[in-house]
Enzyme design. Structure first.
Site, PDB file in Angstrom:
ATOM      1  N   TYR A 139       0.655  27.162   1.987  1.00 33.41           N
ATOM      2  CA  TYR A 139       0.337  25.726   1.932  1.00 33.41           C
ATOM      3  C   TYR A 139       1.581  24.913   2.302  1.00 33.41           C
ATOM      4  CZ  TYR A 139      -0.097  21.062  -0.027  1.00 33.41           C
ATOM      5  OH  TYR A 139      -0.065  19.697  -0.177  1.00 33.41           O
ATOM      6  N   SER A 170       4.384  16.527   1.572  1.00 27.43           N
ATOM      7  CA  SER A 170       4.475  16.837   0.144  1.00 27.43           C
ATOM      8  C   SER A 170       5.923  17.157  -0.225  1.00 27.43           C
ATOM      9  CB  SER A 170       3.597  18.057  -0.132  1.00 27.43           C
ATOM     10  OG  SER A 170       3.872  18.587  -1.405  1.00 27.43           O
ATOM     11  N   ALA A 171       6.250  16.919  -1.487  1.00 27.22           N
ATOM     12  CA  ALA A 171       7.571  17.314  -1.991  1.00 27.22           C
ATOM     13  C   ALA A 171       7.745  18.821  -1.925  1.00 27.22           C
ATOM     14  CB  ALA A 171       7.735  16.836  -3.427  1.00 27.22           C
ATOM     15  N   THR A 172       6.647  19.539  -1.715  1.00 24.83           N
ATOM     16  CA  THR A 172       6.739  20.992  -1.599  1.00 24.83           C
ATOM     17  C   THR A 172       7.629  21.390  -0.411  1.00 24.83           C
ATOM     18  OG1 THR A 172       5.394  22.994  -1.738  1.00 24.83           O
ATOM     19  CG2 THR A 172       4.680  21.399  -0.134  1.00 24.83           C
ATOM     20  N   LYS A 230       2.564  22.457   5.712  1.00 19.12           N
ATOM     21  CA  LYS A 230       3.065  21.071   5.722  1.00 19.12           C
ATOM     22  C   LYS A 230       4.388  20.994   6.499  1.00 19.12           C
ATOM     23  CE  LYS A 230      -0.137  19.063   3.329  1.00 19.12           C
ATOM     24  NZ  LYS A 230      -1.042  18.108   3.982  1.00 19.12           N
TER      25      LYS A 230
HETATM   26  P1  NAD Z   1      -8.466  16.276  -1.380  1.00 14.62           P
HETATM   27  O1  NAD Z   1      -8.850  17.690  -1.182  1.00 14.62           O
HETATM   28  O2  NAD Z   1      -9.095  15.516  -2.482  1.00 14.62           O
HETATM   29  O3  NAD Z   1      -8.688  15.462  -0.017  1.00 14.62           O
HETATM   30  C1  NAD Z   1      -8.576  16.052   1.254  1.00 14.62           C
HETATM   31  C2  NAD Z   1      -9.818  15.678   2.037  1.00 14.62           C
HETATM   32  O4  NAD Z   1      -9.737  16.265   3.340  1.00 14.62           O
HETATM   33  C3  NAD Z   1     -11.110  16.196   1.390  1.00 14.62           C
HETATM   34  O5  NAD Z   1     -12.020  15.122   1.277  1.00 14.62           O
HETATM   35  C4  NAD Z   1     -11.601  17.264   2.349  1.00 14.62           C
HETATM   36  O6  NAD Z   1     -13.014  17.346   2.374  1.00 14.62           O
HETATM   37  C5  NAD Z   1     -11.005  16.795   3.661  1.00 14.62           C
HETATM   38  N1  NAD Z   1     -10.783  17.854   4.658  1.00 14.62           N
HETATM   39  C6  NAD Z   1     -10.158  19.037   4.468  1.00 14.62           C
HETATM   40  N2  NAD Z   1     -10.143  19.727   5.606  1.00 14.62           N
HETATM   41  C7  NAD Z   1     -10.750  18.972   6.553  1.00 14.62           C
HETATM   42  C8  NAD Z   1     -11.044  19.142   7.913  1.00 14.62           C
HETATM   43  N3  NAD Z   1     -10.728  20.275   8.572  1.00 14.62           N
HETATM   44  N4  NAD Z   1     -11.676  18.154   8.577  1.00 14.62           N
HETATM   45  C9  NAD Z   1     -12.033  17.025   7.940  1.00 14.62           C
HETATM   46  N5  NAD Z   1     -11.794  16.801   6.634  1.00 14.62           N
HETATM   47  C10 NAD Z   1     -11.156  17.770   5.950  1.00 14.62           C
HETATM   48  O7  NAD Z   1      -6.874  16.239  -1.512  1.00 14.62           O
HETATM   49  P2  NAD Z   1      -5.917  15.042  -1.897  1.00 14.62           P
HETATM   50  O8  NAD Z   1      -5.314  15.361  -3.203  1.00 14.62           O
HETATM   51  O9  NAD Z   1      -6.585  13.738  -1.703  1.00 14.62           O
HETATM   52  O10 NAD Z   1      -4.785  15.254  -0.811  1.00 14.62           O
HETATM   53  C11 NAD Z   1      -4.788  14.555   0.435  1.00 14.62           C
HETATM   54  C12 NAD Z   1      -3.659  15.101   1.290  1.00 14.62           C
HETATM   55  O11 NAD Z   1      -2.425  14.939   0.613  1.00 14.62           O
HETATM   56  C13 NAD Z   1      -3.775  16.596   1.613  1.00 14.62           C
HETATM   57  O12 NAD Z   1      -3.341  16.808   2.945  1.00 14.62           O
HETATM   58  C14 NAD Z   1      -2.812  17.252   0.629  1.00 14.62           C
HETATM   59  O13 NAD Z   1      -2.299  18.454   1.116  1.00 14.62           O
HETATM   60  C15 NAD Z   1      -1.741  16.181   0.530  1.00 14.62           C
HETATM   61  N6  NAD Z   1      -0.992  16.237  -0.740  1.00 14.62           N
HETATM   62  C16 NAD Z   1      -1.693  16.191  -1.920  1.00 14.62           C
HETATM   63  C17 NAD Z   1      -0.996  16.260  -3.130  1.00 14.62           C
HETATM   64  C18 NAD Z   1      -1.735  16.237  -4.427  1.00 14.62           C
HETATM   65  O14 NAD Z   1      -1.156  16.633  -5.450  1.00 14.62           O
HETATM   66  N7  NAD Z   1      -2.985  15.804  -4.511  1.00 14.62           N
HETATM   67  C19 NAD Z   1       0.414  16.349  -3.117  1.00 14.62           C
HETATM   68  C20 NAD Z   1       1.074  16.364  -1.906  1.00 14.62           C
HETATM   69  C21 NAD Z   1       0.359  16.297  -0.703  1.00 14.62           C
HETATM   70  C1  UD1 Z   2       1.948  21.930  -7.368  1.00 15.73           C
HETATM   71  C2  UD1 Z   2       2.091  22.815  -6.159  1.00 15.73           C
HETATM   72  C3  UD1 Z   2       2.773  22.041  -5.050  1.00 15.73           C
HETATM   73  C4  UD1 Z   2       2.002  20.752  -4.761  1.00 15.73           C
HETATM   74  C5  UD1 Z   2       1.909  19.944  -6.060  1.00 15.73           C
HETATM   75  C6  UD1 Z   2       1.150  18.676  -5.930  1.00 15.73           C
HETATM   76  C7  UD1 Z   2       2.316  25.077  -7.094  1.00 15.73           C
HETATM   77  C8  UD1 Z   2       3.235  26.233  -7.299  1.00 15.73           C
HETATM   78  N1  UD1 Z   2       2.873  23.985  -6.524  1.00 15.73           N
HETATM   79  O1  UD1 Z   2       3.215  21.512  -7.753  1.00 15.73           O
HETATM   80  O2  UD1 Z   2       2.833  22.814  -3.873  1.00 15.73           O
HETATM   81  O3  UD1 Z   2       2.657  20.001  -3.764  1.00 15.73           O
HETATM   82  O4  UD1 Z   2       1.242  20.753  -7.043  1.00 15.73           O
HETATM   83  O5  UD1 Z   2      -0.192  18.943  -5.702  1.00 15.73           O
HETATM   84  O6  UD1 Z   2       1.136  25.136  -7.375  1.00 15.73           O
HETATM   85  N2  UD1 Z   2       1.811  23.371 -15.622  1.00 15.73           N
HETATM   86  C9  UD1 Z   2       1.536  23.969 -16.840  1.00 15.73           C
HETATM   87  N3  UD1 Z   2       0.258  24.343 -17.087  1.00 15.73           N
HETATM   88  C10 UD1 Z   2      -0.767  24.149 -16.211  1.00 15.73           C
HETATM   89  C11 UD1 Z   2      -0.475  23.532 -14.967  1.00 15.73           C
HETATM   90  C12 UD1 Z   2       0.828  23.171 -14.702  1.00 15.73           C
HETATM   91  O7  UD1 Z   2       2.424  24.163 -17.661  1.00 15.73           O
HETATM   92  O8  UD1 Z   2      -1.919  24.535 -16.499  1.00 15.73           O
HETATM   93  C13 UD1 Z   2       3.193  22.925 -15.351  1.00 15.73           C
HETATM   94  C14 UD1 Z   2       3.824  23.613 -14.157  1.00 15.73           C
HETATM   95  O9  UD1 Z   2       4.443  24.814 -14.531  1.00 15.73           O
HETATM   96  C15 UD1 Z   2       4.809  22.535 -13.682  1.00 15.73           C
HETATM   97  C16 UD1 Z   2       4.116  21.219 -14.046  1.00 15.73           C
HETATM   98  O10 UD1 Z   2       3.157  21.557 -15.039  1.00 15.73           O
HETATM   99  O11 UD1 Z   2       5.995  22.630 -14.405  1.00 15.73           O
HETATM  100  C17 UD1 Z   2       3.400  20.554 -12.882  1.00 15.73           C
HETATM  101  O12 UD1 Z   2       2.514  21.493 -12.293  1.00 15.73           O
HETATM  102  P1  UD1 Z   2       1.464  21.079 -11.163  1.00 15.73           P
HETATM  103  O13 UD1 Z   2       0.673  19.924 -11.599  1.00 15.73           O
HETATM  104  O14 UD1 Z   2       0.724  22.317 -10.768  1.00 15.73           O
HETATM  105  O15 UD1 Z   2       2.370  20.574  -9.945  1.00 15.73           O
HETATM  106  P2  UD1 Z   2       3.623  21.303  -9.227  1.00 15.73           P
HETATM  107  O16 UD1 Z   2       3.907  22.631  -9.777  1.00 15.73           O
HETATM  108  O17 UD1 Z   2       4.721  20.313  -9.204  1.00 15.73           O
END
Ligand code: NAD
Ligand code: UD1
Length: 346
Positions: free
Chosen positions: A153, A129-131, A157
């Site tokens: 979290y 993640s960009a986090t 990562k």
């Molecule tokens: P999601 O929660 O929809 O998908 C994750 C899946 O993993 C779920 O189906 C969940 O049931 C499964 N899972 C969790 N723990 C498990 C375990 N111990 N064993 C087997 N299955 C398990 O999330 P997503 O948005 O699809 O994200 C997928 C991945 O990408 C995650 O690792 C997340 O941290 C990463 N990621 C997501 C975002 C985002 O904004 N969605 C951003 C950056 C990174």
């Molecule tokens: C969040 C997570 C980050 C994760 C990323 C993608 C936090 C602090 N960070 O990032 O770790 O990798 O999601 O899943 O949670 N916003 C509002 N109102 C809302 C929700 C969001 O104004 O109700 C704003 C936030 O302040 C931010 C932008 O929208 O400026 C995006 O927020 P969000 O979608 O939560 O993503 P990130 O903060 O980038």
């Protein structure tokens, strides 16, 4: 005989990004086995992916921390590699339950890597993640930017990335690609699969779409005094189907290698920043809905701006995001408006 380079284990494949990636894998002629404990997803997502690709999904309900269950899967299939989505992802929850996050995300990945090693499967694409870039000093963010994290979290990562780096150094057969996603949004254009938060959404796009569909009253915008174009936060939103294609591109790249690539982090973003207000305006235009909002205090831990340099993905993988903010809003709205309760169809 099937090409052994075609078979992929997809952990977390029932989730938001995983389900979209399964469709892209199928379209690119990969065979997949989905392994998911359904802790944050539902069988309905798997059913819908099956319908969309016109064939059943090979699905196993299991936990990545369960080595014996994983061993059975690896014994039954000859995998070219693993796409590892399985993980927990809610920042706030990770602050309240750090042990749960480290156990699931770090221990789970270690267990998976051990079983991969036992079965001599050395290709991994990992959901980073960009986090991991924390509060970036320089924009756009390149893969060489310093890494840090501010919550469990993000730390989970980052820890997995460090483990992958050490592993790559220990044995040159490994190819370990953390894909660092920026802000994934959108849904499949069919409207059949999309993001389905369990509770009140934490992230911006699902929140906006739930206000637009009338499930929530108004959006709170966290801060309007950031040093950005309009004072609201700026992010690199990327369409989930572009993201899914990025995984296919990473796998295609791996299949072309004659030897281990080591640790190779790659950003998946568009390279373009969009502010909260800009996204809100675009969503309102696409959906035709008035979306009430108010400005509130900044959210703790938020940064002003974050967007990727996507050059490495293009140079190495030949991948580039192609969908616009309008596409992202349109597909989110399509999914949300025909599935106001997500996969909960009861
Ligand atoms: P999601 O929660 O929809 O998908 C994750 C899946 O993993 C779920 O189906 C969940 O049931 C499964 N899972 C969790 N723990 C498990 C375990 N111990 N064993 C087997 N299955 C398990 O999330 P997503 O948005 O699809 O994200 C997928 C991945 O990408 C995650 O690792 C997340 O941290 C990463 N990621 C997501 C975002 C985002 O904004 N969605 C951003 C950056 C990174
Ligand atoms: C969040 C997570 C980050 C994760 C990323 C993608 C936090 C602090 N960070 O990032 O770790 O990798 O999601 O899943 O949670 N916003 C509002 N109102 C809302 C929700 C969001 O104004 O109700 C704003 C936030 O302040 C931010 C932008 O929208 O400026 C995006 O927020 P969000 O979608 O939560 O993503 P990130 O903060 O980038």
């Amino acid at each position: 005989m099937k090409n052994i380079k075609n078979k992929i284990l997809v952990t977390g494949g029932a989730g938001y990004i995983g389900s979209h990636t399964c469709i892209a894998l199928h379209e690119a002629d990969y065979d997949m086995v989905v392994y998911d404990n359904l802790s944050n997803s539902s069988r309905e997502a798997i059913n819908r992916v099956s319908t969309l690709i016109g064939q059943p999904i090979d699905f196993i309900e299991g936990d990545i921390r369960d080595a014996d269950s994983l061993r059975q899967v690896f014994a039954a299939h000859q995998f070219f590699g693993v796409i590892h989505f399985a993980g927990l992802k809610a920042v706030g929850e990770s602050v309240a339950k750090p042990l749960m996050y480290y156990d699931n995300n770090v221990n789970g990945t270690i267990t998976l890597l051990k079983v991969m090693a036992e079965h001599e499967v050395s290709n991994l694409v990992f959901s980073s993640s960009a986090t991991v870039y924390g509060d970036p000093e320089v924009l756009p963010i390149t893969e060489e930017s310093p890494r840090s994290s501010t919550n469990p979290y993000g730390q989970s990562k980052l820890t997995v990335e460090h483990i992958l780096e050490d592993l790559a150094l220990s044995d040159n057969r490994w190819s370990l690609i953390p894909l660092r996603y920026f802000n994934p949004v959108g849904a499949h254009p069919s409207g059949q699969i999309g993001e389905d938060p369990n509770d009140i959404p934490n992230n911006l796009m699902p929140y906006i779409s739930q206000v637009a569909v009338g499930k929530l009253d108004q959006l709170s915008i966290f801060g309007n005094d950031y040093p950005t174009v309009d004072g609201t936060g700026v992010r690199d939103f990327i369409h989930v189907t572009d993201l899914a294609q990025g995984h296919v591109a990473a796998l295609n790249y791996l299949t072309q290698q004659q030897q281990g690539l080591g640790f190779l982090p790659i950003n998946l973003g568009t390279g373009k920043g969009t502010s909260v207000l800009e996204l809100l305006t675009a969503f309102s235009a696409v959906s035709g809905q008035n979306i009430p909002f108010r400005f509130v205090e900044r959210r703790a831990g938020d940064i002003a701006s974050c967007y990727a340099s996507a050059d490495k993905a293009q140079a190495l993988l030949g991948w580039k995001a192609s969908l616009s903010i309008t596409d992202m809003c349109q597909d989110t709205w399509h999914w949300q408006s025909i599935n106001p309760n997500g996969y909960n169809i009861a």
